[in-house]
Design a protein around this motif. Structure first.
Motif, PDB file in Angstrom:
ATOM      1  N   ALA A 126      10.582  -2.217  -4.422  1.00 18.80           N
ATOM      2  CA  ALA A 126      10.413  -0.835  -3.956  1.00 18.80           C
ATOM      3  C   ALA A 126      11.451   0.084  -4.584  1.00 18.80           C
ATOM      4  CB  ALA A 126      10.515  -0.791  -2.429  1.00 18.80           C
ATOM      5  N   VAL A 141       6.541   5.083  -2.626  1.00 19.60           N
ATOM      6  CA  VAL A 141       6.163   3.713  -2.274  1.00 19.60           C
ATOM      7  C   VAL A 141       6.175   3.537  -0.764  1.00 19.60           C
ATOM      8  CG1 VAL A 141       6.720   1.273  -2.538  1.00 19.60           C
ATOM      9  CG2 VAL A 141       7.189   2.872  -4.407  1.00 19.60           C
ATOM     10  N   VAL A 142       5.097   2.964  -0.231  1.00 20.14           N
ATOM     11  CA  VAL A 142       5.065   2.513   1.158  1.00 20.14           C
ATOM     12  C   VAL A 142       5.330   1.016   1.142  1.00 20.14           C
ATOM     13  CG1 VAL A 142       3.681   2.258   3.239  1.00 20.14           C
ATOM     14  CG2 VAL A 142       3.421   4.305   1.818  1.00 20.14           C
ATOM     15  N   ARG A 143       6.487   0.618   1.616  1.00 17.96           N
ATOM     16  CA  ARG A 143       6.834  -0.799   1.625  1.00 17.96           C
ATOM     17  C   ARG A 143       6.260  -1.455   2.876  1.00 17.96           C
ATOM     18  NH1 ARG A 143      11.319  -3.565   3.929  1.00 17.96           N
ATOM     19  NH2 ARG A 143      11.472  -5.680   3.072  1.00 17.96           N
ATOM     20  N   SER A 199      -3.702   3.806  -3.062  1.00 10.77           N
ATOM     21  CA  SER A 199      -3.305   2.694  -3.913  1.00 10.77           C
ATOM     22  C   SER A 199      -2.194   3.108  -4.867  1.00 10.77           C
ATOM     23  CB  SER A 199      -4.500   2.169  -4.723  1.00 10.77           C
ATOM     24  OG  SER A 199      -5.491   1.634  -3.875  1.00 10.77           O
ATOM     25  N   LEU A 200      -1.398   2.138  -5.254  1.00  6.87           N
ATOM     26  CA  LEU A 200      -0.371   2.288  -6.271  1.00  6.87           C
ATOM     27  C   LEU A 200      -0.603   1.200  -7.303  1.00  6.87           C
ATOM     28  CD1 LEU A 200       2.477   3.331  -7.262  1.00  6.87           C
ATOM     29  CD2 LEU A 200       3.452   1.544  -5.820  1.00  6.87           C
ATOM     30  N   LYS A 237       7.994   6.798  -8.350  1.00  4.13           N
ATOM     31  CA  LYS A 237       6.810   6.566  -7.533  1.00  4.13           C
ATOM     32  C   LYS A 237       7.139   6.630  -6.042  1.00  4.13           C
ATOM     33  CE  LYS A 237       3.888   6.014 -10.834  1.00  4.13           C
ATOM     34  NZ  LYS A 237       2.718   6.891 -10.993  1.00  4.13           N
ATOM     35  N   TRP A 255      -1.607  -1.759  -2.029  1.00  4.35           N
ATOM     36  CA  TRP A 255      -1.927  -0.883  -0.913  1.00  4.35           C
ATOM     37  C   TRP A 255      -0.709  -0.002  -0.666  1.00  4.35           C
ATOM     38  CZ3 TRP A 255      -6.212  -0.296   2.332  1.00  4.35           C
ATOM     39  CH2 TRP A 255      -5.995   0.429   3.506  1.00  4.35           C
ATOM     40  N   ASN A 256      -0.906   1.302  -0.582  1.00  9.81           N
ATOM     41  CA  ASN A 256       0.215   2.235  -0.455  1.00  9.81           C
ATOM     42  C   ASN A 256      -0.037   3.200   0.691  1.00  9.81           C
ATOM     43  OD1 ASN A 256       2.797   2.778  -1.605  1.00  9.81           O
ATOM     44  ND2 ASN A 256       2.005   4.691  -2.471  1.00  9.81           N
ATOM     45  N   ASP A 257      -0.355   2.623   1.833  1.00  9.11           N
ATOM     46  CA  ASP A 257      -0.719   3.415   3.010  1.00  9.11           C
ATOM     47  C   ASP A 257      -0.200   2.682   4.237  1.00  9.11           C
ATOM     48  OD1 ASP A 257      -1.950   5.404   4.583  1.00  9.11           O
ATOM     49  OD2 ASP A 257      -3.716   5.461   3.300  1.00  9.11           O
ATOM     50  N   VAL A 259       0.734  -5.885  -1.481  1.00  9.09           N
ATOM     51  CA  VAL A 259       1.644  -4.919  -0.870  1.00  9.09           C
ATOM     52  C   VAL A 259       3.010  -5.049  -1.533  1.00  9.09           C
ATOM     53  CG1 VAL A 259       0.476  -4.835   1.357  1.00  9.09           C
ATOM     54  CG2 VAL A 259       2.274  -6.528   0.992  1.00  9.09           C
TER      55      VAL A 259
END
Length: 271
Positions: free
Chosen positions: A66, A76-78, A4-5, A74, A13-15, A59
């Motif tokens: 992002a 970041v998974v966009r 998580s972020l 940070k 959600w950061n995955d 998300v």
């Protein structure tokens, strides 16, 4: 639960996208896909901010958001709305979620979009009996988003997934009230899949993302989406609609950051 972020009091959600889709399908709940324009709007819109903070997942969709987060140090998974549709529905249901086995309720803005989705889903081999539709009215006040007609259709039809195809800042309010149909995390009765879900059906706020596959909007190439150029493709297609939106976001989102600077990376209170 994936990584998580935390940003602006929201949990993102950061995955991997696949892990998110799998968790959504298993548990049910509300997915928000906040963009920079709607995050800027939420600073002055109490119900919208409430909806974002009540979501089970959010998300980082927009490239602008992002970029800001990365400038703040940070990782970041966009995950864009386009990716979510691509890896769940547009792949023919061959991903981590067998979408052809799921009942999907599409909440659409007009009959033209409904017909495009019907045609597209039929061409992809989806069972038409598992596709339901609700044409959303134009909600003129926050109270109208508590749409009893839609909620009744959800109760009667028992969808596994609800895909909200409305504009950002509107669909999240509607999703918030749909999510509140199961305030205690009780399972929805009646459906083969929904019975085992903690939070009822999946409610996915992906807006016009499906329209890039149905032909309702000019398709954004995968490379453009991954290079954060989706906004540019939208401007090329409809400059009069999107230039004012992005200009507004360029002002309101930074102002929201300044006002909320004490909450940039705080952890939200447990719901």
């Amino acid at each position: 639960m994936g990584k998580s972020l935390y940003f602006l009091g929201l949990r993102f959600w950061n995955d991997r996208t696949e892990g998110l889709l799998q968790e959504m399908d298993e548990k049910g709940g509300l997915l928000a896909v906040p963009s920079a324009p709607s995050l800027g709007q939420a600073a002055d819109d109490g119900l919208l901010m409430t909806a974002y903070r009540a979501a089970d997942w959010s998300v980082v969709d927009g490239g602008y958001v992002a970029l800001i987060l990365r400038m703040l140090g940070k990782e970041v998974v966009r995950i864009s709305g386009l990716q979510l549709i691509e890896k769940s529905i547009a792949n023919g249901g061959t991903g981590v979620v067998p979408m052809k086995e799921r009942k999907i309720l599409w909440v659409v803005p007009n009959p033209e979009e409904e017909e495009r989705i019907r045609f597209y889903m039929g061409g992809m081999g989806y069972d038409p009996d598992k596709q339901g539709f609700y044409r959303a009215p134009f909600y003129r006040s926050d109270e109208e988003f508590d749409d009893e007609t839609l909620k009744q259709q959800v109760r009667e039809w028992q969808p596994d997934w609800i895909v909200l195809c409305l504009g950002g800042g509107r669909q999240e309010k509607l999703g918030y009230y749909l999510r509140r149909m199961n305030p205690g995390g009780e399972a929805v009765a009646g459906g083969e899949v929904s019975e085992g879900r903690e939070r009822g059906p999946v409610i996915m706020c992906t807006g016009a993302a499906i329209a890039f596959f149905t032909g309702g909007q000019a398709k954004i190439p995968v490379w453009a989406d991954r290079l954060y150029l989706g906004w540019f493709c939208r401007i090329l297609e409809k400059p009069s609609a999107y230039i004012p939106r992005y200009v507004k976001a360029a002002w309101h989102f930074p102002m929201a950051l300044i006002r909320e600077r004490g909450r940039w990376f705080d952890i939200p209170a447990a719901r």
